[in-house]
Design a protein around this motif. Sequence first.
Motif, short mmCIF file in Angstrom:
data_model
loop_
_atom_site.label_atom_id
_atom_site.label_comp_id
_atom_site.label_asym_id
_atom_site.label_seq_id
_atom_site.Cartn_x
_atom_site.Cartn_y
_atom_site.Cartn_z
N UNK A 1 -56.58 65.83 -29.80
CA UNK A 1 -56.96 67.59 -30.49
C UNK A 1 -55.88 67.50 -31.29
N UNK A 2 -55.25 66.82 -32.31
CA UNK A 2 -54.33 67.20 -32.87
C UNK A 2 -53.60 68.82 -33.59
N UNK A 3 -53.88 69.47 -33.37
CA UNK A 3 -53.69 70.83 -33.76
C UNK A 3 -53.20 71.48 -32.29
N UNK A 4 -53.19 70.46 -30.95
CA UNK A 4 -52.77 71.22 -30.35
C UNK A 4 -51.67 69.83 -29.16
N UNK A 5 -51.71 68.98 -30.21
CA UNK A 5 -50.51 68.00 -30.21
C UNK A 5 -49.33 68.54 -30.74
N UNK A 6 -48.08 67.81 -29.89
CA UNK A 6 -46.88 68.02 -30.88
C UNK A 6 -46.24 67.15 -30.52
N UNK A 7 -44.44 67.71 -30.76
CA UNK A 7 -43.18 66.79 -30.65
C UNK A 7 -42.26 67.31 -30.50
N UNK A 8 -41.31 67.17 -29.85
CA UNK A 8 -40.36 67.82 -29.48
C UNK A 8 -39.80 67.83 -30.92
N UNK A 9 -38.72 68.34 -31.52
CA UNK A 9 -37.90 68.14 -32.60
C UNK A 9 -37.46 69.07 -32.34
N UNK A 10 -36.33 68.49 -33.60
CA UNK A 10 -34.63 70.01 -33.80
C UNK A 10 -34.95 70.19 -35.55
N UNK B 1 -37.76 73.64 -24.76
CA UNK B 1 -38.19 72.57 -25.33
C UNK B 1 -38.50 72.74 -26.98
N UNK B 2 -37.43 72.36 -27.66
CA UNK B 2 -37.10 72.85 -29.22
C UNK B 2 -38.34 71.26 -29.64
N UNK B 3 -39.73 71.93 -30.49
CA UNK B 3 -40.28 71.65 -31.03
C UNK B 3 -40.96 71.32 -31.73
N UNK B 4 -41.91 70.36 -32.56
CA UNK B 4 -42.79 71.04 -34.10
C UNK B 4 -43.97 72.84 -33.42
N UNK B 5 -44.18 73.34 -33.84
CA UNK B 5 -44.82 75.00 -33.63
C UNK B 5 -46.40 74.25 -33.43
N UNK B 6 -47.03 74.36 -32.14
CA UNK B 6 -48.66 74.23 -32.32
C UNK B 6 -49.63 74.96 -31.45
N UNK B 7 -50.66 75.20 -31.73
CA UNK B 7 -51.66 75.41 -31.25
C UNK B 7 -51.42 75.64 -29.53
N UNK B 8 -50.78 74.64 -29.02
CA UNK B 8 -50.24 74.79 -27.50
C UNK B 8 -48.64 76.13 -27.46
N UNK B 9 -48.39 75.45 -28.32
CA UNK B 9 -46.84 76.30 -27.76
C UNK B 9 -47.24 78.14 -28.27
N UNK B 10 -48.68 78.35 -29.26
CA UNK B 10 -49.17 79.66 -29.83
C UNK B 10 -49.31 80.18 -28.82
N UNK B 11 -50.71 79.49 -27.42
CA UNK B 11 -51.13 79.55 -26.63
C UNK B 11 -50.01 80.69 -25.93
N UNK B 12 -49.01 79.75 -25.33
CA UNK B 12 -48.18 80.66 -24.10
C UNK B 12 -46.62 81.54 -25.11
#
Length: 369
Positions: free
Chosen positions: A323-332, A282-293
């Motif tokens: 937790x805003x730093x961990x939240x994201x949205x799909x985005x192109x 899923x293309x999304x805004x980079x966040x702590x969530x995507x970084x952690x994985x």
Amino acid sequence: MTGDPLHTRLCEEYGCEVPVVAFAHTRDVIVAVTNAGGIGILGAAGQETETLRASIRWIKERVGNKPWGVDLLVPASFVEGNKEDLEAMIPQGHRDFVDSMMKENGIPMPATKRAGVGLGPELLRHSREQLDLLLEEEVPIFASGLGSPAFFLERAHAQGMKVWGLVGLPRQARRQIEAGVDCVIAQGYDSGGHSGTIGTFTLVPEVVQMAEGTNTLVLAGGGISTGRQLAASIAMGADGIWTGTIWLATHESETEMFIKQRLIEAQAEDAIQSRATSGKPIRQLRSKWSDAWKAPGAPDPLPMPLQPMLVSDIQEGIRQAKMEDWMTTPAGQSVVGIHSIRPAAEVVYSLVEGAQDMFDRMSGAPAGA
Ligand SMILES: Cc1cc2nc3c(=O)[nH]c(=O)nc-3n(C[C@H](O)[C@H](O)[C@H](O)COP(=O)(O)O)c2cc1C
């Protein structure tokens, strides 16, 4: 096609004024875009049936006979089985990784479970039920975001419903065109949400060529946010554009304000691909969530629906604790074209005016003439 390059087969066959299609989860965006002359497609994957029924009726009351539709996910590759068997397929190492992510970062368990079926094990069965609802409520267009919609063509066509399919690979396009799907959306690597590996500029002309001489229309999707790109899509032979990210930052969108702000600030390279949420990229805004994985030692995400099952609680915990730093949205990568929060109708008009200017310039007429 008439002398106006923006009056494409999509406009002829669907009765829209401009070849701009908007994918969005907020029903107000769908109404605004459709009433501005485009086509709004409501993303409803995993939504509760009665909520969707209410939204369909709400939209119908506001757009009359204009064209609009609903998008669902009917993934072709999906691990099916009962919940207990699927739970047993999640490796302990993955569970430990998620537990330690929660502990180390103070992520709480959610107070209540997430509403709707989300992307979990019920998705495929639920999507089939939602399809019955689309027929019952006479939705004009069904778009399949994942998986070929060919199995649904006969029932849909019997009552005049159009069927569209998103594709990321030429071979998927070929199969859908051969099956008689009404419109394929050639969705490039740059796009928000589930996305493949081939760039829009490469995929679109190839799919257009495949569809030549058939009844299938082609929309260009992925990375599109400007009138220039609308003009380029038409020049590549597409019948219109399919867009997602640009509607997130509209007045009508229910996207949270801090995410809208982040979309305004983001550059194309901030829209990264991650399999951490659904198991598919899923293309999304980079966040702590995507970084952690992506951190060293992180396990490889599991296939769908095991990954959504694994991360459902942690993601809902993040959301409920805001937790805003961990939240994201799909985005192109199209995020680069968002500079302010605007009414959706204004976004439609600026795409069209920008494309018109490009065509005028190409034909030697003064811009804006
Ligand atoms: C927030 C968001 C959620 C999305 N969810 C879905 C979805 O549920 N189903 C689907 O078919 N496409 C989904 N997409 C992809 C869009 O349909 C579309 O292909 C994509 O946004 C096009 O690229 P763009 O974002 O660069 O305009 C989503 C896109 C975004 C931005």
